[in-house]
Design an enzyme around this catalytic site. Structure first.
Site, PDB file in Angstrom:
ATOM      1  N   HIS A  61       0.840  -1.203   0.000  1.00  0.00           N
ATOM      2  CA  HIS A  61       0.000   0.000   0.000  1.00  0.00           C
ATOM      3  C   HIS A  61       0.881   1.262   0.000  1.00  0.00           C
ATOM      4  CE1 HIS A  61      -3.586   2.382   1.470  1.00  0.00           C
ATOM      5  NE2 HIS A  61      -2.607   3.098   2.012  1.00  0.00           N
ATOM      6  N   GLU A  62       1.900   1.270   0.848  1.00  0.00           N
ATOM      7  CA  GLU A  62       2.778   2.451   0.940  1.00  0.00           C
ATOM      8  C   GLU A  62       3.588   2.637  -0.343  1.00  0.00           C
ATOM      9  OE1 GLU A  62       2.404   4.487   3.265  1.00  0.00           O
ATOM     10  OE2 GLU A  62       1.281   3.284   4.694  1.00  0.00           O
TER      11      GLU A  62
ATOM     12  N   GLU B  86      -6.255   6.749  -1.183  1.00  0.00           N
ATOM     13  CA  GLU B  86      -6.259   5.530  -0.370  1.00  0.00           C
ATOM     14  C   GLU B  86      -6.799   4.354  -1.183  1.00  0.00           C
ATOM     15  OE1 GLU B  86      -4.897   4.929   2.696  1.00  0.00           O
ATOM     16  OE2 GLU B  86      -4.107   6.901   2.214  1.00  0.00           O
TER      17      GLU B  86
ATOM     18  N   ASP C 227      -4.818   1.019  -2.224  1.00  0.00           N
ATOM     19  CA  ASP C 227      -5.344  -0.315  -1.900  1.00  0.00           C
ATOM     20  C   ASP C 227      -5.394  -1.207  -3.144  1.00  0.00           C
ATOM     21  OD1 ASP C 227      -5.723   0.317   0.719  1.00  0.00           O
ATOM     22  OD2 ASP C 227      -7.895   0.559   0.599  1.00  0.00           O
TER      23      ASP C 227
END
Ligand SMILES: [Zn+2]
Length: 477
Positions: free
Chosen positions: A129-130, A195, A199
């Protein structure tokens, strides 16, 4: 106090950006919004933040943790097929459950998140995710999006620094977010889109890298439950990456298109998680905890639980008990042992002042587990304390020619020179260490110190002088 630190960080970032951004005048940034952060500027912000974070003393220097996080991180980076693959993964000694990405590919993980992860794939899902936040340049795109985006992106950088400086569950972060007020709320939709993107791409990366995609919704759900139980102490990950039921549902939706597959945890993860847990529990509690864990057989991996007990005894310097627990872990683990087990064995022997034995053991382990950076460091350290300086020098120089970008090898090189009383070389090696951490101020100081030491070696002197010229040049730019 917290606010002042934020301002320092913001000012620092703004200086690097060379934008007309002042701490007293933040939301009003004029025509800055039309500018875009270049990848070079992103790296500079990230580097500045790294210097601040390193100064807190919370960055995990443990060679096993450093090597492990970068191994998992790079497996994901390769699978993600991002253009620029310069990423740096690091751990922070902090029991709160958090991870964050900074511009320039710097990705930090709190030890609390690793300890809380039930499976390695959960840790990987957070890293994936990061990585997506970095590869999609979300920070730079926020800058493009709206004016207040600048404030948000610089603020979230400051937030990361603050969280690290607070060294706890990040009261500073909450203050910051509250302070942002309406501006922040305007950004929420924008943030939410990022976000979602992180994801979606993170899940693809996770699958491509061969981790278990089910771990992503599972980890979100557990975070949310944890959040309800410990309401006053919400994991920071939730604040900086708000998890909603929609996010969980989306992740589960993507999952249903995937064939089920079970991915076993690597022994590296199982051992290192216990090492971090033992550190987090603290010396005394850790022994009690692992004695009970082993006794009640409350473990997924018996070898890891026994290693945890060995490490817990090592922390309180009960070396005989530690050695015995470690031997049991080795028997249970079977096969040809594991680098983590050998590394601890070397540390125990050194604790017992059996330096020569530690060298023999670690050398043997290094040749069995070629490529284990932790065992290489451990062998050099043991040789240095055993006074086998010529061997240590040879090994450290070999290592540097193999891994020229490795700061930790230069740190060890400096230690060996120190033990040999070669002060000019020692300060030069410290300078090279700081250069690799991209801390150019301290690097310059070390090279200048090197020049002040006695010595007439022409090549050495001119090498140091040219390093000083390079660094001064860098400072002017
Ligand atoms: Zn996120």
């Amino acid at each position: 106090m917290l606010l002042r630190k934020t301002m320092v960080a913001v000012t620092l970032a703004s200086q690097l950006l060379a934008l007309p951004l002042s701490a007293s005048n933040l939301p009003d940034i004029g025509d800055v919004a039309s500018q875009t952060l270049s990848p070079q500027q992103e790296r500079e912000i990230g580097q500045a933040a790294m210097i601040e974070i390193r100064r807190t003393g919370l960055m995990i220097d443990d060679p096993e943790v450093v090597a492990y996080l970068n191994r998992v991180g790079y497996r994901l980076v390769e699978a993600a097929e991002v253009g620029d693959s310069r990423f740096t993964f690091f751990g922070l000694q902090d029991r709160s459950v958090n991870a964050f990405a900074m511009p320039g590919g710097y990705i930090g993980v709190h030890s609390g998140l690793i300890v809380m992860a039930q499976h390695e794939s959960e840790l990987a899902s957070v890293l994936a995710h990061e990585i997506a936040h970095v590869s999609q340049r979300h920070m730079a795109r926020m800058l493009d999006g709206t004016r207040s985006g600048v404030w948000i992106s610089v603020a979230s950088l400051a937030l990361a620094i603050l969280a690290a400086q607070a060294g706890q569950s990040g009261a500073g972060g909450a203050v910051m977010m509250a302070g942002l007020g309406a501006t922040a709320r305007q950004q929420l939709d924008f943030t939410y889109a990022f976000e979602q993107e992180a994801d979606r791409l993170g899940m693809q990366t996770l699958i491509a890298a061969g981790y278990d995609p089910a771990s992503m919704p599972a980890f979100f759900e557990r975070l949310q439950k944890h959040n309800r139980v410990v309401e006053s102490n919400a994991p920071e990950f939730l604040r900086t990456h708000p998890v909603t039921y929609k996010r969980i549902a989306d992740a589960q939706g993507r999952l249903s298109e995937q064939p089920y597959r079970q991915v076993p945890d690597s022994p590296d993860f199982l051992f290192l998680r216990e090492k971090l847990r033992a550190q987090q529990l603290g010396p005394r509690n850790a022994v009690d905890f692992y004695l009970k864990t082993v006794q009640d057989k409350r473990y997924a991996s018996e070898a890891a639980a026994r290693y945890g007990l060995a490490y817990a005894y090592f922390q309180v310097r009960e070396y005989d008990a530690s050695w015995q627990a470690l031997q049991r872990a080795k028997v249970v683990f079977g096969g040809q042992s594991h680098p983590a087990l050998e590394y601890l064995a070397g540390q125990i022997l050194q604790g017992q002042s059996k330096d020569a034995e530690a060298v023999t053991l670690l050398k043997a382990a290094s040749s069995r587990f070629v490529g284990s950076r932790a065992l290489l460091y451990g062998t050099i350290d043991a040789m240095t304390s055993a006074g086998q300086l010529a061997q240590a020098r040879a090994l450290v120089d070999d290592g540097i020619s193999l891994y020229p970008g490795d700061a930790w090898l230069y740190l060890r090189s400096a230690r060996v020179y120190g033990a040999e009383d070669k002060l000019m070389q020692k300060h030069r090696a410290m300078g090279e260490y700081y250069v690799r951490l991209q801390e150019y101020g301290p690097a310059l100081e070390q090279f200048q110190l090197a020049l002040q030491q006695p010595g007439t070696d022409f090549y050495l002197l001119s090498g140091i002088e040219s390093r000083i010229r390079d660094l001064e040049q860098l400072r002017r730019n």
